[in-house]
Motif scaffolding. Structure first.
Motif, PDB file in Angstrom:
ATOM      1  N   ALA A   1     -54.483 -16.218  -3.400  1.00 50.75           N
ATOM      2  CA  ALA A   1     -54.392 -14.962  -3.557  1.00 50.75           C
ATOM      3  C   ALA A   1     -53.415 -14.242  -2.661  1.00 50.75           C
ATOM      4  O   ALA A   1     -52.942 -13.291  -2.910  1.00 50.75           O
ATOM      5  CB  ALA A   1     -55.925 -14.326  -3.646  1.00 50.75           C
ATOM      6  N   VAL A   2     -53.607 -14.524  -1.273  1.00 50.25           N
ATOM      7  CA  VAL A   2     -52.963 -14.045  -0.185  1.00 50.25           C
ATOM      8  C   VAL A   2     -51.379 -14.473  -0.508  1.00 50.25           C
ATOM      9  O   VAL A   2     -50.536 -13.414  -0.523  1.00 50.25           O
ATOM     10  CB  VAL A   2     -53.248 -14.595   1.020  1.00 50.25           C
ATOM     11  N   ILE A   3     -51.172 -15.456  -0.775  1.00 48.42           N
ATOM     12  CA  ILE A   3     -49.500 -15.912  -1.140  1.00 48.42           C
ATOM     13  C   ILE A   3     -49.032 -15.169  -2.404  1.00 48.42           C
ATOM     14  O   ILE A   3     -47.978 -14.486  -2.196  1.00 48.42           O
ATOM     15  CB  ILE A   3     -49.485 -17.379  -1.544  1.00 48.42           C
ATOM     16  N   PHE A   4     -50.086 -14.884  -3.177  1.00 50.52           N
ATOM     17  CA  PHE A   4     -49.421 -14.032  -4.458  1.00 50.52           C
ATOM     18  C   PHE A   4     -49.430 -12.537  -4.164  1.00 50.52           C
ATOM     19  O   PHE A   4     -48.195 -11.954  -4.562  1.00 50.52           O
ATOM     20  CB  PHE A   4     -50.318 -14.064  -5.629  1.00 50.52           C
ATOM     21  N   LEU A   5     -50.065 -12.097  -3.419  1.00 50.68           N
ATOM     22  CA  LEU A   5     -50.029 -10.556  -2.871  1.00 50.68           C
ATOM     23  C   LEU A   5     -48.923 -10.378  -1.899  1.00 50.68           C
ATOM     24  O   LEU A   5     -48.187  -9.335  -1.947  1.00 50.68           O
ATOM     25  CB  LEU A   5     -51.387 -10.288  -1.852  1.00 50.68           C
ATOM     26  N   LEU A   6     -48.724 -11.460  -1.338  1.00 47.37           N
ATOM     27  CA  LEU A   6     -47.208 -11.331  -0.195  1.00 47.37           C
ATOM     28  C   LEU A   6     -46.193 -11.327  -0.994  1.00 47.37           C
ATOM     29  O   LEU A   6     -45.016 -10.753  -0.764  1.00 47.37           O
ATOM     30  CB  LEU A   6     -47.527 -12.567   0.833  1.00 47.37           C
ATOM     31  N   VAL A   7     -46.108 -12.070  -1.959  1.00 50.97           N
ATOM     32  CA  VAL A   7     -44.949 -12.050  -3.160  1.00 50.97           C
ATOM     33  C   VAL A   7     -44.700 -10.882  -3.596  1.00 50.97           C
ATOM     34  O   VAL A   7     -43.711 -10.323  -3.877  1.00 50.97           O
ATOM     35  CB  VAL A   7     -45.142 -13.467  -4.057  1.00 50.97           C
ATOM     36  N   ILE A   8     -46.007 -10.336  -4.157  1.00 53.25           N
ATOM     37  CA  ILE A   8     -45.768  -8.965  -4.726  1.00 53.25           C
ATOM     38  C   ILE A   8     -44.973  -7.784  -3.803  1.00 53.25           C
ATOM     39  O   ILE A   8     -44.267  -6.944  -4.252  1.00 53.25           O
ATOM     40  CB  ILE A   8     -47.080  -8.316  -5.348  1.00 53.25           C
ATOM     41  N   VAL A   9     -45.554  -7.961  -2.498  1.00 53.89           N
ATOM     42  CA  VAL A   9     -45.251  -7.024  -1.650  1.00 53.89           C
ATOM     43  C   VAL A   9     -43.729  -7.187  -1.350  1.00 53.89           C
ATOM     44  O   VAL A   9     -42.748  -6.135  -1.064  1.00 53.89           O
ATOM     45  CB  VAL A   9     -45.945  -6.887  -0.346  1.00 53.89           C
ATOM     46  N   PHE A  10     -43.252  -8.537  -1.231  1.00 55.16           N
ATOM     47  CA  PHE A  10     -41.812  -8.771  -0.856  1.00 55.16           C
ATOM     48  C   PHE A  10     -40.904  -8.082  -2.023  1.00 55.16           C
ATOM     49  O   PHE A  10     -40.024  -7.696  -1.732  1.00 55.16           O
ATOM     50  CB  PHE A  10     -41.644 -10.411  -0.821  1.00 55.16           C
ATOM     51  N   LEU A  11     -41.580  -8.491  -3.222  1.00 60.44           N
ATOM     52  CA  LEU A  11     -40.804  -8.042  -4.407  1.00 60.44           C
ATOM     53  C   LEU A  11     -40.549  -6.543  -4.359  1.00 60.44           C
ATOM     54  O   LEU A  11     -39.459  -5.953  -4.797  1.00 60.44           O
ATOM     55  CB  LEU A  11     -41.266  -8.377  -5.609  1.00 60.44           C
ATOM     56  N   LEU A  12     -41.575  -5.697  -4.074  1.00 59.85           N
ATOM     57  CA  LEU A  12     -41.493  -4.349  -4.084  1.00 59.85           C
ATOM     58  C   LEU A  12     -40.323  -3.869  -2.997  1.00 59.85           C
ATOM     59  O   LEU A  12     -39.568  -2.864  -3.289  1.00 59.85           O
ATOM     60  CB  LEU A  12     -42.948  -3.948  -3.850  1.00 59.85           C
ATOM     61  N   ILE A  13     -40.530  -4.571  -1.898  1.00 60.39           N
ATOM     62  CA  ILE A  13     -39.633  -4.164  -0.780  1.00 60.39           C
ATOM     63  C   ILE A  13     -38.197  -4.293  -1.304  1.00 60.39           C
ATOM     64  O   ILE A  13     -37.237  -3.603  -0.925  1.00 60.39           O
ATOM     65  CB  ILE A  13     -39.942  -4.837   0.505  1.00 60.39           C
ATOM     66  N   PHE A  14     -38.076  -5.398  -1.584  1.00 58.68           N
ATOM     67  CA  PHE A  14     -36.728  -5.929  -2.277  1.00 58.68           C
ATOM     68  C   PHE A  14     -36.058  -4.967  -3.205  1.00 58.68           C
ATOM     69  O   PHE A  14     -35.079  -4.456  -2.989  1.00 58.68           O
ATOM     70  CB  PHE A  14     -36.870  -7.411  -2.649  1.00 58.68           C
ATOM     71  N   ALA A  15     -36.959  -4.439  -4.400  1.00 62.60           N
ATOM     72  CA  ALA A  15     -36.537  -3.483  -4.965  1.00 62.60           C
ATOM     73  C   ALA A  15     -36.362  -2.346  -4.616  1.00 62.60           C
ATOM     74  O   ALA A  15     -35.387  -1.532  -5.015  1.00 62.60           O
ATOM     75  CB  ALA A  15     -37.782  -3.394  -6.265  1.00 62.60           C
ATOM     76  N   LYS A  16     -37.038  -1.785  -3.708  1.00 63.89           N
ATOM     77  CA  LYS A  16     -36.848  -0.486  -3.273  1.00 63.89           C
ATOM     78  C   LYS A  16     -35.491  -0.477  -2.430  1.00 63.89           C
ATOM     79  O   LYS A  16     -34.925   0.322  -2.242  1.00 63.89           O
ATOM     80  CB  LYS A  16     -38.088  -0.319  -2.231  1.00 63.89           C
ATOM     81  N   ALA A  17     -35.330  -1.875  -1.602  1.00 65.26           N
ATOM     82  CA  ALA A  17     -33.963  -1.918  -0.685  1.00 65.26           C
ATOM     83  C   ALA A  17     -32.769  -1.802  -1.475  1.00 65.26           C
ATOM     84  O   ALA A  17     -31.894  -1.427  -1.182  1.00 65.26           O
ATOM     85  CB  ALA A  17     -34.327  -2.940   0.362  1.00 65.26           C
ATOM     86  N   THR A  18     -32.792  -2.497  -2.863  1.00 67.26           N
ATOM     87  CA  THR A  18     -31.688  -2.801  -3.510  1.00 67.26           C
ATOM     88  C   THR A  18     -31.607  -1.984  -4.846  1.00 67.26           C
ATOM     89  O   THR A  18     -30.751  -2.044  -5.916  1.00 67.26           O
ATOM     90  CB  THR A  18     -31.586  -4.301  -4.052  1.00 67.26           C
TER      91      THR A  18
END
Length: 540
Positions: A366-383
């Motif tokens: 669950a923690v790994i899944f949450l970290l992946v979601i946060v990373f994708l959101l940051i990546f989408a925001k930055a790009t």
């Protein structure tokens, strides 16, 4: 008739010789073979043994040779085929079976038995069938060498071996530690033979010792058909010495009741047996003694097995001040001393949360899944991807014709916030040419901005600057009405900032903003210069 004559050349003769050899080998391979059902038989002295050889055709005679006897003995299909102890065994010569049954075997029967049967007509004797009979002999009792004697410390390497001498057949060895199979550190089994057919086996082991090995029982277990169970095991107890092991600091004892007798039990892991002292309010309470007040008593140490002991302090009765004290227990042996601090509490012991292996794995996933979601959101925001890309595209999109700045706000009671009004330039139907409009002529003579405000012309709020840069002037009211038809692309937006209509001491003020759309038509340069001349003349 004349007999044909074949003239054989040298190469052809060689080929015929080879062919003849091939046919000879094939014929030999196709010949019947003596079939031995069991090639090795193991028996204890006094047991009966059946030996059987068989071929695929009927036989005329059956012969056996016995261990240590070179002559052959004929076996007949009669009740006493050879002797009182040995008889024929099988379903008859007609079925090609040649066998014997030994009623009681002894040491003289240990060795190889060979059976010979009559061949087919015109064929040679087949090689005899060979059956090995092993009369079991018990080996000596197993011994551990080097012996597991003396004491060890934590981290020492234990090395020993198990030897089993003079057995027939070979014995097998296995190991256990506290009756649990011991596998790690076990080396390969070694065998050696003496001048006779007796076999000696041995096996070595090694192990790094820890506190859990203290008091453990190591066993070498021998498996042999002739060995009695009481003679098949070699045992040794492992003595690992260490000081009393430290524990949680402080140790907490729950469920104590004020005014009743309570016991403080502390489990101590130590080897050898430790000596203990309790310290209560700087008073020393030795093993099996009371303190000066008589409320505290130290019971004798109780062994629990495998270097584990229990120390008990009895409190009679428990007073409230005891829950605020720190009870000190000192335990020492020849390897060192350890001090334990104990606290008692009247509360119930809290229940621990045991997630187990499956729960921990689920949490990690669950923690790994949450970290992946946060990373994708940051990546989408930055790009500026996905939903963030739609927002950027919407913000950068030019306004369409006739689109008003800001949406109309919802009404809030009788005074609406964020009203919008559109002022359009209407063409004069009686005139063919439209009169160019100046910045001041965009507001008609009959248009009054105050009429849009709540309260009509009585509202004394001031009108702020318009976004387009046009300043409202009182003289604007004298201009002509706007034309009825305006090009939608020539709409200018304006914002009116209004102050509060009424002032009340007890109620907070609410700012209101009203919006109006001012139509401005771009005019030729010549008309702009004329307009500036008119404006300067009016200002004078």
């Amino acid at each position: 008739m004349a007999t044909p004559v074949f003239k054989m050349t040298a190469p052809l003769a060689g080929k015929l010789i080879v062919v003849a050899a091939v046919f000879s080998v094939a014929f030999a391979n196709d010949a019947a073979q003596v079939d031995v059902l069991t090639k090795e038989v193991v028996a204890l002295p006094g047991q009966s043994v059946n030996l059987l050889c068989r071929v695929s055709y009927s036989i005329n005679f059956c012969q056996f040779s016995f261990p240590g006897i070179t002559t052959l003995s004929n076996i007949y299909e009669t009740e006493n085929a050879y002797s009182n102890n040995i008889k024929y065994h099988g379903s008859g010569f007609s079925n090609g079976e040649c066998g014997i049954s030994i009623e009681k075997v002894d040491e003289s029967n240990n060795g190889e038995f060979k059976c010979i049967v009559s061949p087919k007509k015109g064929e040679r004797f087949m090689d005899p069938g060979v059956i090995s009979v092993i009369i079991a002999k018990a080996p000596q009792r197993p011994i551990l060498s080097p012996t597991v004697a003396g004491s060890y410390q934590i981290g020492d390497i234990l090395q020993t071996g198990c030897i089993v001498r003079d057995g027939r057949p070979r014995a097998n060895i296995s190991w256990t530690l506290d009756d649990v199979p011991f596998i790690d550190g076990v080396q390969q089994l070694r065998t050696s033979e003496s001048g006779s057919d007796l076999i000696t086996v041995s096996q070595n082991i090694s192990r790094r010792l820890s506190t859990t090995d203290a008091g453990s029982t190591l066993k070498c277990i021998v498996e042999h058909i002739a060995l009695r169970p009481q003679d098949s095991v070699a045992t040794a107890q492992i003595n690992v010495e260490f000081k009393p092991l430290p524990q949680e600091d402080p140790l907490r004892i729950y469920g104590i009741k004020i005014g009743e007798t309570a016991q403080i039990n502390v489990t101590i892991y130590s080897n050898p047996l430790p000596k203990i002292d309790w310290i209560v309010d700087n008073d020393l309470v030795s093993d099996s003694s009371y303190d000066g007040s008589g409320r505290f008593h130290s019971a004798p140490m109780t062994p629990l097995g495998k270097a584990t002991y229990n120390a008990t302090l009895t409190i009679s009765p428990v007073e409230r001040e005891d829950t605020e004290k720190t009870f000190i227990l000192k335990a020492r042996n020849i390897r060192g001393e350890t001090i334990y601090n104990i606290k008692i509490s009247t509360l119930e012991e809290p229940e621990g949360v045991d997630f187990g292996a499956g729960g921990i794995v689920g949490i990690v996933i669950a923690v790994i899944f949450l970290l992946v979601i946060v990373f994708l959101l940051i990546f989408a925001k930055a790009t500026n991807r996905w939903c963030f890309g739609d927002r950027v595209e919407h913000r950068g999109k030019p306004r369409s014709a006739g689109e008003s700045s800001d949406t109309e706000s919802t009404n809030e009671g009788p005074h609406a916030r964020g009203k919008s009004a559109k002022v359009k330039n209407e063409e004069n139907p009686e005139s063919k040419e439209s009169t160019p409009m100046t910045r001041q002529s965009i507001i008609p003579k009959s248009f009054n901005l105050k009429s849009l405000l709540p309260g009509g012309s009585k509202n004394k709020d001031k009108v702020g600057q318009i976004e387009s840069g046009v300043t409202l002037d009182p003289k604007v009211e004298e201009e002509k009405p706007l034309q009825s038809k305006i090009n939608p692309t020539e709409i200018v937006y304006a914002e009116l900032s209004l102050g509060p209509t009424t002032v009340q001491e007890n109620k907070p003020q609410h700012d209101r903003t009203e919006y109006a759309e001012i139509v401005y038509k771009k005019q030729p340069i010549e008309n702009q210069m004329e307009t500036k001349d008119v404006q300067s003349a009016e200002s004078k």
